[in-house]
Design a protein around this motif. Structure first.
Motif, PDB file in Angstrom:
ATOM      1  N   ALA A 184       3.740   4.536   3.116  1.00  0.00           N
ATOM      2  CA  ALA A 184       3.741   3.603   1.984  1.00  0.00           C
ATOM      3  C   ALA A 184       3.705   2.156   2.457  1.00  0.00           C
ATOM      4  CB  ALA A 184       4.978   3.846   1.117  1.00  0.00           C
ATOM      5  N   ALA A 185       4.517   1.830   3.464  1.00  0.00           N
ATOM      6  CA  ALA A 185       4.579   0.457   3.962  1.00  0.00           C
ATOM      7  C   ALA A 185       3.259   0.045   4.592  1.00  0.00           C
ATOM      8  CB  ALA A 185       5.718   0.319   4.970  1.00  0.00           C
ATOM      9  N   THR A 186       2.659   0.939   5.362  1.00  0.00           N
ATOM     10  CA  THR A 186       1.411   0.625   6.052  1.00  0.00           C
ATOM     11  C   THR A 186       0.234   0.557   5.088  1.00  0.00           C
ATOM     12  OG1 THR A 186       2.230   1.705   8.063  1.00  0.00           O
ATOM     13  CG2 THR A 186      -0.148   1.367   7.901  1.00  0.00           C
ATOM     14  N   GLY A 187       0.253   1.444   4.085  1.00  0.00           N
ATOM     15  CA  GLY A 187      -0.833   1.460   3.115  1.00  0.00           C
ATOM     16  C   GLY A 187      -0.651   0.490   1.968  1.00  0.00           C
ATOM     17  N   GLY A 188       0.526  -0.139   1.886  1.00  0.00           N
ATOM     18  CA  GLY A 188       0.777  -1.083   0.811  1.00  0.00           C
ATOM     19  C   GLY A 188       0.872  -0.429  -0.551  1.00  0.00           C
ATOM     20  N   VAL A 189       1.454   0.788  -0.591  1.00  0.00           N
ATOM     21  CA  VAL A 189       1.585   1.505  -1.864  1.00  0.00           C
ATOM     22  C   VAL A 189       3.057   1.756  -2.156  1.00  0.00           C
ATOM     23  CG1 VAL A 189      -0.650   2.621  -1.536  1.00  0.00           C
ATOM     24  CG2 VAL A 189       1.428   3.814  -0.815  1.00  0.00           C
ATOM     25  N   ASP A 190       3.321   2.210  -3.353  1.00  0.00           N
ATOM     26  CA  ASP A 190       4.678   2.524  -3.780  1.00  0.00           C
ATOM     27  C   ASP A 190       5.064   3.906  -3.245  1.00  0.00           C
ATOM     28  OD1 ASP A 190       6.915   3.429  -5.427  1.00  0.00           O
ATOM     29  OD2 ASP A 190       6.506   1.666  -6.652  1.00  0.00           O
ATOM     30  N   ALA A 191       6.214   4.005  -2.588  1.00  0.00           N
ATOM     31  CA  ALA A 191       6.661   5.297  -2.067  1.00  0.00           C
ATOM     32  C   ALA A 191       6.859   6.301  -3.197  1.00  0.00           C
ATOM     33  CB  ALA A 191       7.961   5.131  -1.275  1.00  0.00           C
ATOM     34  N   GLY A 192       7.282   5.818  -4.345  1.00  0.00           N
ATOM     35  CA  GLY A 192       7.449   6.703  -5.493  1.00  0.00           C
ATOM     36  C   GLY A 192       6.127   7.309  -5.927  1.00  0.00           C
ATOM     37  N   TRP A 193       5.053   6.509  -5.865  1.00  0.00           N
ATOM     38  CA  TRP A 193       3.720   7.034  -6.210  1.00  0.00           C
ATOM     39  C   TRP A 193       3.328   8.160  -5.262  1.00  0.00           C
ATOM     40  CZ3 TRP A 193      -0.783   6.985  -3.245  1.00  0.00           C
ATOM     41  CH2 TRP A 193      -1.936   7.434  -3.910  1.00  0.00           C
ATOM     42  N   LEU A 194       3.633   7.997  -3.960  1.00  0.00           N
ATOM     43  CA  LEU A 194       3.305   9.048  -2.990  1.00  0.00           C
ATOM     44  C   LEU A 194       3.986  10.364  -3.364  1.00  0.00           C
ATOM     45  CD1 LEU A 194       3.489   7.382   0.551  1.00  0.00           C
ATOM     46  CD2 LEU A 194       1.459   8.294  -0.582  1.00  0.00           C
ATOM     47  N   LEU A 195       5.208  10.262  -3.856  1.00  0.00           N
ATOM     48  CA  LEU A 195       5.980  11.459  -4.209  1.00  0.00           C
ATOM     49  C   LEU A 195       5.674  11.972  -5.613  1.00  0.00           C
ATOM     50  CD1 LEU A 195       9.392  10.393  -2.673  1.00  0.00           C
ATOM     51  CD2 LEU A 195       7.980  12.301  -1.908  1.00  0.00           C
ATOM     52  N   GLY A 196       4.823  11.242  -6.350  1.00  0.00           N
ATOM     53  CA  GLY A 196       4.479  11.690  -7.698  1.00  0.00           C
ATOM     54  C   GLY A 196       5.519  11.359  -8.738  1.00  0.00           C
TER      55      GLY A 196
END
Length: 285
Positions: A57-69
């Motif tokens: 998430a940090a490297t891709g600049g995305v929300d960790a919550g989004w990764l987990l759905g």
């Protein structure tokens, strides 16, 4: 996590990698993760850890919550809050680079998480978010050092005139002449000691040396086939020669570093001369 949920997470990570515009191996380097573990996690045969997803998430600049759905989590295309730029290579790589620098300067056991956080201008909680324990940090530091060393070797020998020159370039790269080379060797010496105590680091250490010796053996084997090297012993085993040569490099480098710290003793030129003499006696009779 149910299998279908795991597949969804893997699919989101694939999207992050695709949006980053890099290969899967390069993304693994950026999140300081074993490429084979990333591959297995993406295929669904291994589960991502929470820390690994935090680094994705940090490297891709995305929300960790989004990764987990997580419902209502911010989509990946959102701008970063506050517009603060990421450190070069992302926060996980910054943490690892600063960890390696501090190990070189003070030794692994003298480095505290607070020191790393201060160097990264962040909090201790942020360090633990990406790397939960000291063992995780140490393993990541070893992996980063291995990746950097492999890249330097590839760049150094790219324009070698022949296999003899290729071997000379590999040897020269290992001689701690500059401050940066001494810094790198200081890190390796500290990590070697940890490899004797840590299964994970010991495994990385073994894999790295297997690869490093195989590289040297391959150069020797090609040199013999091309007639550039003419071994004193026609039945010389390239793997055995590579084992002795790499062991000699390690021992001499340790002596050079001790001499720089204490004054006198073995110099970089002494090390270079001993290695060239060994190669000449073994491969150029």
């Amino acid at each position: 996590m149910q299998p279908e949920q795991r597949d969804d997470v893997a699919e989101r990570v694939r999207k992050v990698i695709a949006d980053a515009g890099v290969t899967q191996r390069e993304f693994a380097r950026r999140i300081v993760m074993d490429p084979s573990k990333l591959s297995r996690s993406l295929s669904g045969t291994r589960r991502f850890t929470a820390a690994e997803l935090a680094r994705v998430a940090a490297t891709g600049g995305v929300d960790a919550g989004w990764l987990l759905g997580t419902p209502d989590a911010a989509p990946p295309a959102r701008p970063r809050r506050g517009g603060a730029p990421l450190p070069e290579g992302g926060r996980p790589l910054q943490i690892v680079r600063e960890t390696v620098r501090l190990i070189a300067e003070h030794g692994f056991h003298a480095v505290r998480v607070q020191d790393i956080a201060a160097a990264c201008d962040t909090s201790s909680a942020a360090i633990h978010y990406h790397f939960p324990g000291r063992d995780d940090l140490l393993e990541a530091a070893v992996r980063w050092c291995i990746d950097e060393d492999t890249a330097r070797r590839a760049a150094r020998v790219a324009d070698a005139a022949d296999t003899a020159d290729e071997l000379r370039q590999l040897i020269e790269l290992q001689i701690p002449r500059t401050a940066r080379q001494r810094w790198q060797w200081s890190v390796w010496l500290d990590l070697w000691a940890e490899a004797a105590r840590s299964t994970a680091v010991g495994r990385l250490h073994t894999d790295y040396y297997r690869q490093w010796r195989a590289t040297v053996a391959d150069v020797i084997r090609r040199g013999i086939a091309e007639g550039v090297f003419r071994p004193a012993d026609p039945d010389a085993d390239p793997e055995a020669v590579a084992l002795r040569l790499t062991a000699l490099i390690d021992g001499l480098a340790a002596q050079v570093l001790a001499s720089v710290s204490g004054g006198g003793g073995t110099s970089p030129d002494d090390m270079h001369g001993a290695l060239v003499a060994y190669v000449d006696a073994t491969l150029l009779p």
